[in-house]
Scaffold this active site. Structure first.
Site, mmCIF file in Angstrom:
data_model
loop_
_atom_site.group_PDB
_atom_site.id
_atom_site.type_symbol
_atom_site.label_atom_id
_atom_site.label_comp_id
_atom_site.label_asym_id
_atom_site.label_seq_id
_atom_site.Cartn_x
_atom_site.Cartn_y
_atom_site.Cartn_z
ATOM 1 N N GLY A 1 -2.900 -1.645 0.745
ATOM 2 C CA GLY A 1 -2.882 -1.735 -0.707
ATOM 3 C C GLY A 1 -3.720 -2.914 -1.163
ATOM 4 O O GLY A 1 -4.466 -3.517 -0.380
ATOM 5 N N ALA A 2 -3.579 -3.269 -2.433
ATOM 6 C CA ALA A 2 -4.426 -4.316 -3.006
ATOM 7 C C ALA A 2 -4.264 -5.651 -2.287
ATOM 8 O O ALA A 2 -5.244 -6.247 -1.830
ATOM 9 C CB ALA A 2 -4.115 -4.469 -4.495
ATOM 10 N N GLY B 1 -0.406 -1.492 5.734
ATOM 11 C CA GLY B 1 -0.346 -1.328 4.286
ATOM 12 C C GLY B 1 -1.649 -1.759 3.640
ATOM 13 O O GLY B 1 -1.847 -2.942 3.365
ATOM 14 N N SER C 1 2.486 -3.787 -10.493
ATOM 15 C CA SER C 1 2.541 -2.744 -9.460
ATOM 16 C C SER C 1 3.489 -1.620 -9.876
ATOM 17 O O SER C 1 3.222 -0.437 -9.621
ATOM 18 C CB SER C 1 2.986 -3.346 -8.129
ATOM 19 N N GLY D 1 -2.766 -6.405 0.635
ATOM 20 C CA GLY D 1 -3.075 -6.326 2.059
ATOM 21 C C GLY D 1 -4.572 -6.377 2.309
ATOM 22 O O GLY D 1 -5.047 -7.062 3.221
ATOM 23 N N LYS E 1 10.202 -15.415 -6.746
ATOM 24 C CA LYS E 1 9.226 -14.348 -6.989
ATOM 25 C C LYS E 1 9.916 -13.112 -7.538
ATOM 26 O O LYS E 1 9.426 -12.467 -8.466
ATOM 27 C CB LYS E 1 8.476 -13.995 -5.706
ATOM 28 N N ASN F 1 7.749 -6.579 -14.244
ATOM 29 C CA ASN F 1 7.491 -5.213 -13.771
ATOM 30 C C ASN F 1 8.170 -4.115 -14.588
ATOM 31 O O ASN F 1 7.498 -3.186 -15.050
ATOM 32 C CB ASN F 1 7.876 -5.099 -12.293
#
Length: 296
Positions: free
Chosen positions: A10-11, A8, A252, A13, A182, A190
């Site tokens: 993504g940002a 992954g 996200s 990772g 979290k 979100n």
């Protein structure tokens, strides 16, 4: 020394890969078939201080799954199972660490890999993707790991190199507590930012005061039903702090919705709805339906 294989890109990772490489750790990216035959570029990491650093990593492909020593999964929650299905050759001794947002995926991973050590990871590091292989580290945070099955208990030592690279990492037997905390933040920030097309910090504007209070209360009560011992005031302070620290960021879910991608709606707000029981959660329900209506 263990090689960390990241699934992954993504940002978060990519930022994790960069921080590990800065400490001299070996890092590889498990890439999909569309990257096969392409040049694997260096990762351009923009540090907290604004410097650009080129990060070297090894490209890995599914047929090399047998060589994976430790797998860190940073895909979206809805991508985890399909991504892991291509890694059936993964050694049963290889720990799988899940860092996705939301909850409800680990049980499916356990069915796919019943003998592998399964570890949950929770991190509050800030990260933003600014282009292909270009990521910005936007904020330091805490990282927690904890066991999701018995086999995972032998891998608590992984927190030591992670702590050296990330600034903080700890092992927690009750990792569910950190996962819930979290998720509670994500379930407020979100969907609201996604539906209203705003940055995180704009949630503190007066026009959102009422809905922010209502949604926070809904989410807090569901968490209490799930065993949360944190006080209402402590939760509100934590929420405010995260909004302020990530004020310029887009969540996200906002980014996924804005770019026409699937969202983690089912694993974040959907998890709240699934565990609300008899408690009314009208704001969460409305946000869930609205994001679904927009294709998320």
């Amino acid at each position: 020394m263990t090689e960390w294989t990241i699934l992954g890109a993504g940002a978060l990772g990519c930022v994790m890969a960069g921080l590990l490489r800065q400490r001299g750790e070996r890092v590889g990216f498990m890439l999909s078939a569309r990257h096969r035959g392409h040049f694997h570029p260096s990762l351009d990491l923009i540090t907290l201080g604004g410097r650009h650093e080129l990060i070297q990593s090894r490209p890995r492909f599914p047929e090399q799954a047998r060589q994976v020593e430790c797998l860190l999964v940073f895909t979206k929650a809805y991508q985890v199972v399909d991504a892991l299905k291509g890694l059936q050759e993964l050694p049963t001794s290889t720990p799988i660490i899940l860092f996705h947002n939301g909850l409800g995926v680990a049980e499916q991973v356990q069915e796919l890999f019943p003998h592998n050590p399964l570890i949950a990871g929770v991190s509050s590091h800030g990260a933003m993707k600014e282009g292909d292989w270009l990521v910005r580290h936007t904020g330091k945070g805490d990282t927690w790991l904890g066991p999701m099955n018995q086999a995972a208990n032998d891998w608590a030592h992984l927190v030591k190199p992670l702590a050296a690279a990330l600034g903080h990492a700890e092992w927690r037997e009750n990792i569910k507590l950190h996962q819930h905390r979290k998720l509670a933040l994500n379930a407020v920030i979100n969907p609201l930012t996604a539906c209203h097309n705003i940055r995180n910090g704009q949630l503190l504007e007066p026009r959102f005061a009422d809905v922010l209070e209502q949604l926070s209360e809904e989410v807090f009560q569901v968490m209490v039903n799930l065993g949360e011992t944190e006080s209402r005031d402590a939760f509100r302070r934590r929420l405010q702090q995260v909004i302020e620290l990530t004020a310029v960021n887009y969540s996200s879910m906002h980014q996924d919705l804005a770019h026409g991608r699937s969202t983690e709606n089912d694993y974040i707000t959907g998890y709240i709805l699934a565990h609300a029981g008899a408690q009314p959660v009208p704001v969460s329900s409305q946000l869930y339906r609205e994001i679904k209506r927009r294709g998320g």
